[in-house]
Design a protein around this motif. Structure first.
Motif, PDB file in Angstrom:
ATOM      1  N   PHE A 103       0.870  -1.171   0.000  1.00 38.80           N
ATOM      2  CA  PHE A 103       0.000   0.000   0.000  1.00 38.80           C
ATOM      3  C   PHE A 103       0.905   1.218   0.000  1.00 38.80           C
ATOM      4  O   PHE A 103       2.109   1.110   0.225  1.00 38.80           O
ATOM      5  CB  PHE A 103      -0.980  -0.004   1.184  1.00 38.80           C
ATOM      6  N   THR A 104       0.347   2.361  -0.321  1.00 36.17           N
ATOM      7  CA  THR A 104       1.148   3.578  -0.405  1.00 36.17           C
ATOM      8  C   THR A 104       0.746   4.557   0.694  1.00 36.17           C
ATOM      9  O   THR A 104      -0.404   4.556   1.148  1.00 36.17           O
ATOM     10  CB  THR A 104       0.996   4.240  -1.781  1.00 36.17           C
ATOM     11  N   VAL A 105       1.719   5.369   1.080  1.00 43.95           N
ATOM     12  CA  VAL A 105       1.490   6.370   2.123  1.00 43.95           C
ATOM     13  C   VAL A 105       2.070   7.712   1.687  1.00 43.95           C
ATOM     14  O   VAL A 105       3.029   7.759   0.927  1.00 43.95           O
ATOM     15  CB  VAL A 105       2.109   5.949   3.483  1.00 43.95           C
ATOM     16  N   GLY A 106       1.469   8.761   2.196  1.00 44.47           N
ATOM     17  CA  GLY A 106       1.991  10.111   1.979  1.00 44.47           C
ATOM     18  C   GLY A 106       1.808  10.624   0.565  1.00 44.47           C
ATOM     19  O   GLY A 106       1.330   9.922  -0.327  1.00 44.47           O
ATOM     20  N   THR A 107       2.209  11.861   0.388  1.00 45.74           N
ATOM     21  CA  THR A 107       2.075  12.502  -0.915  1.00 45.74           C
ATOM     22  C   THR A 107       3.062  11.937  -1.930  1.00 45.74           C
ATOM     23  O   THR A 107       2.814  12.009  -3.130  1.00 45.74           O
ATOM     24  CB  THR A 107       2.284  14.027  -0.802  1.00 45.74           C
ATOM     25  N   ARG A 108       4.163  11.353  -1.443  1.00 46.09           N
ATOM     26  CA  ARG A 108       5.139  10.727  -2.353  1.00 46.09           C
ATOM     27  C   ARG A 108       4.719   9.316  -2.736  1.00 46.09           C
ATOM     28  O   ARG A 108       5.338   8.695  -3.576  1.00 46.09           O
ATOM     29  CB  ARG A 108       6.521  10.662  -1.706  1.00 46.09           C
ATOM     30  N   ARG A 109       3.657   8.820  -2.094  1.00 43.42           N
ATOM     31  CA  ARG A 109       3.135   7.478  -2.347  1.00 43.42           C
ATOM     32  C   ARG A 109       4.205   6.414  -2.113  1.00 43.42           C
ATOM     33  O   ARG A 109       4.385   5.495  -2.914  1.00 43.42           O
ATOM     34  CB  ARG A 109       2.530   7.396  -3.745  1.00 43.42           C
ATOM     35  N   ASP A 110       4.898   6.549  -0.993  1.00 40.79           N
ATOM     36  CA  ASP A 110       5.910   5.564  -0.607  1.00 40.79           C
ATOM     37  C   ASP A 110       5.248   4.221  -0.356  1.00 40.79           C
ATOM     38  O   ASP A 110       4.190   4.143   0.268  1.00 40.79           O
ATOM     39  CB  ASP A 110       6.640   6.017   0.658  1.00 40.79           C
ATOM     40  N   ARG A 111       5.889   3.149  -0.793  1.00 42.56           N
ATOM     41  CA  ARG A 111       5.359   1.802  -0.596  1.00 42.56           C
ATOM     42  C   ARG A 111       5.601   1.319   0.822  1.00 42.56           C
ATOM     43  O   ARG A 111       6.634   1.603   1.421  1.00 42.56           O
ATOM     44  CB  ARG A 111       6.030   0.811  -1.549  1.00 42.56           C
ATOM     45  N   ARG A 112       4.635   0.557   1.315  1.00 44.78           N
ATOM     46  CA  ARG A 112       4.765  -0.121   2.609  1.00 44.78           C
ATOM     47  C   ARG A 112       4.222  -1.530   2.429  1.00 44.78           C
ATOM     48  O   ARG A 112       3.277  -1.762   1.673  1.00 44.78           O
ATOM     49  CB  ARG A 112       3.977   0.595   3.713  1.00 44.78           C
ATOM     50  N   TYR A 113       4.837  -2.459   3.142  1.00 45.11           N
ATOM     51  CA  TYR A 113       4.478  -3.867   3.052  1.00 45.11           C
ATOM     52  C   TYR A 113       4.049  -4.369   4.418  1.00 45.11           C
ATOM     53  O   TYR A 113       4.665  -4.017   5.426  1.00 45.11           O
ATOM     54  CB  TYR A 113       5.673  -4.694   2.562  1.00 45.11           C
ATOM     55  N   LEU A 114       3.021  -5.207   4.440  1.00 42.41           N
ATOM     56  CA  LEU A 114       2.597  -5.814   5.692  1.00 42.41           C
ATOM     57  C   LEU A 114       3.466  -7.038   5.969  1.00 42.41           C
ATOM     58  O   LEU A 114       3.720  -7.841   5.049  1.00 42.41           O
ATOM     59  CB  LEU A 114       1.133  -6.222   5.624  1.00 42.41           C
ATOM     60  N   PRO A 115       3.932  -7.189   7.201  1.00 39.19           N
ATOM     61  CA  PRO A 115       4.774  -8.350   7.532  1.00 39.19           C
ATOM     62  C   PRO A 115       4.134  -9.684   7.155  1.00 39.19           C
ATOM     63  O   PRO A 115       4.809 -10.588   6.662  1.00 39.19           O
ATOM     64  CB  PRO A 115       4.980  -8.230   9.037  1.00 39.19           C
ATOM     65  N   ALA A 116       2.825  -9.811   7.343  1.00 37.89           N
ATOM     66  CA  ALA A 116       2.136 -11.061   7.009  1.00 37.89           C
ATOM     67  C   ALA A 116       2.214 -11.336   5.510  1.00 37.89           C
ATOM     68  O   ALA A 116       2.368 -12.488   5.092  1.00 37.89           O
ATOM     69  CB  ALA A 116       0.680 -10.998   7.459  1.00 37.89           C
ATOM     70  N   ASP A 117       2.135 -10.297   4.682  1.00 35.61           N
ATOM     71  CA  ASP A 117       2.240 -10.479   3.227  1.00 35.61           C
ATOM     72  C   ASP A 117       3.649 -10.913   2.840  1.00 35.61           C
ATOM     73  O   ASP A 117       3.826 -11.752   1.958  1.00 35.61           O
ATOM     74  CB  ASP A 117       1.876  -9.189   2.491  1.00 35.61           C
ATOM     75  N   VAL A 118       4.649 -10.352   3.500  1.00 39.26           N
ATOM     76  CA  VAL A 118       6.045 -10.739   3.235  1.00 39.26           C
ATOM     77  C   VAL A 118       6.243 -12.202   3.612  1.00 39.26           C
ATOM     78  O   VAL A 118       6.851 -12.973   2.858  1.00 39.26           O
ATOM     79  CB  VAL A 118       7.033  -9.814   3.986  1.00 39.26           C
ATOM     80  N   GLU A 119       5.702 -12.612   4.743  1.00 45.19           N
ATOM     81  CA  GLU A 119       5.832 -14.005   5.176  1.00 45.19           C
ATOM     82  C   GLU A 119       5.124 -14.953   4.209  1.00 45.19           C
ATOM     83  O   GLU A 119       5.648 -16.018   3.884  1.00 45.19           O
ATOM     84  CB  GLU A 119       5.292 -14.182   6.598  1.00 45.19           C
ATOM     85  N   ARG A 120       3.936 -14.566   3.727  1.00 43.98           N
ATOM     86  CA  ARG A 120       3.227 -15.392   2.744  1.00 43.98           C
ATOM     87  C   ARG A 120       4.037 -15.520   1.451  1.00 43.98           C
ATOM     88  O   ARG A 120       4.078 -16.578   0.837  1.00 43.98           O
ATOM     89  CB  ARG A 120       1.851 -14.806   2.436  1.00 43.98           C
ATOM     90  N   TYR A 121       4.675 -14.436   1.045  1.00 43.42           N
ATOM     91  CA  TYR A 121       5.510 -14.454  -0.160  1.00 43.42           C
ATOM     92  C   TYR A 121       6.659 -15.438   0.023  1.00 43.42           C
ATOM     93  O   TYR A 121       6.969 -16.219  -0.883  1.00 43.42           O
ATOM     94  CB  TYR A 121       6.032 -13.044  -0.435  1.00 43.42           C
ATOM     95  N   ILE A 122       7.279 -15.433   1.190  1.00 45.25           N
ATOM     96  CA  ILE A 122       8.383 -16.357   1.484  1.00 45.25           C
ATOM     97  C   ILE A 122       7.862 -17.791   1.463  1.00 45.25           C
ATOM     98  O   ILE A 122       8.455 -18.670   0.841  1.00 45.25           O
ATOM     99  CB  ILE A 122       9.028 -16.022   2.835  1.00 45.25           C
ATOM    100  N   GLU A 123       6.742 -18.031   2.138  1.00 46.16           N
ATOM    101  CA  GLU A 123       6.168 -19.373   2.219  1.00 46.16           C
ATOM    102  C   GLU A 123       5.825 -19.914   0.831  1.00 46.16           C
ATOM    103  O   GLU A 123       6.022 -21.091   0.555  1.00 46.16           O
ATOM    104  CB  GLU A 123       4.900 -19.365   3.076  1.00 46.16           C
ATOM    105  N   ALA A 124       5.313 -19.055  -0.032  1.00 44.90           N
ATOM    106  CA  ALA A 124       4.901 -19.478  -1.371  1.00 44.90           C
ATOM    107  C   ALA A 124       6.088 -19.920  -2.222  1.00 44.90           C
ATOM    108  O   ALA A 124       5.922 -20.655  -3.192  1.00 44.90           O
ATOM    109  CB  ALA A 124       4.142 -18.355  -2.067  1.00 44.90           C
ATOM    110  N   ARG A 125       7.280 -19.473  -1.886  1.00 46.99           N
ATOM    111  CA  ARG A 125       8.459 -19.787  -2.673  1.00 46.99           C
ATOM    112  C   ARG A 125       9.359 -20.842  -2.060  1.00 46.99           C
ATOM    113  O   ARG A 125      10.415 -21.155  -2.590  1.00 46.99           O
ATOM    114  CB  ARG A 125       9.262 -18.513  -2.929  1.00 46.99           C
ATOM    115  N   MET A 126       8.937 -21.401  -0.942  1.00 44.10           N
ATOM    116  CA  MET A 126       9.740 -22.437  -0.300  1.00 44.10           C
ATOM    117  C   MET A 126       9.620 -23.747  -1.066  1.00 44.10           C
ATOM    118  O   MET A 126       8.554 -24.128  -1.525  1.00 44.10           O
ATOM    119  CB  MET A 126       9.283 -22.639   1.144  1.00 44.10           C
ATOM    120  N   VAL A 127      10.734 -24.428  -1.177  1.00 44.71           N
ATOM    121  CA  VAL A 127      10.741 -25.740  -1.815  1.00 44.71           C
ATOM    122  C   VAL A 127      10.340 -26.751  -0.764  1.00 44.71           C
ATOM    123  O   VAL A 127      10.874 -26.770   0.345  1.00 44.71           O
ATOM    124  CB  VAL A 127      12.161 -26.068  -2.365  1.00 44.71           C
ATOM    125  N   ARG A 128       9.388 -27.579  -1.109  1.00 41.66           N
ATOM    126  CA  ARG A 128       8.887 -28.564  -0.140  1.00 41.66           C
ATOM    127  C   ARG A 128       9.229 -29.955  -0.571  1.00 41.66           C
ATOM    128  O   ARG A 128       9.308 -30.320  -1.648  1.00 41.66           O
ATOM    129  CB  ARG A 128       7.379 -28.423   0.015  1.00 41.66           C
TER     130      ARG A 128
END
Length: 65
Positions: free
Chosen positions: A40-65
């Motif tokens: 999501f973006t914040v401020g007038t510069r529209r800086d990106r921010r990431y939710l920790p849970a989304d980062v963890e899901r991204y990691i989980e999705a790429r794990m070799v099982r």
């Protein structure tokens, strides 16, 4: 736009923090499509921010099982 607009809350990660958790360079992170890692973006510069849970899901999705 394909990324979600959410209210910035405590615990949101900056691109540098998210990239560090993922073990990639921040420029590489900017190439990850929002359909794979939402942000999501914040401020007038529209800086990106990431939710920790989304980062963890991204990691989980790429794990070799």
């Amino acid at each position: 736009m394909s990324h979600s607009k959410r209210k910035a809350g405590t615990g949101a990660l900056s691109p540098y923090q998210a990239a560090e958790r993922l073990g990639i360079h921040v420029h590489t992170l900017s190439r990850v499509p929002p359909s794979e890692l939402p942000y999501f973006t914040v401020g007038t510069r529209r800086d990106r921010r990431y939710l920790p849970a989304d980062v963890e899901r991204y990691i989980e999705a790429r794990m070799v099982r």
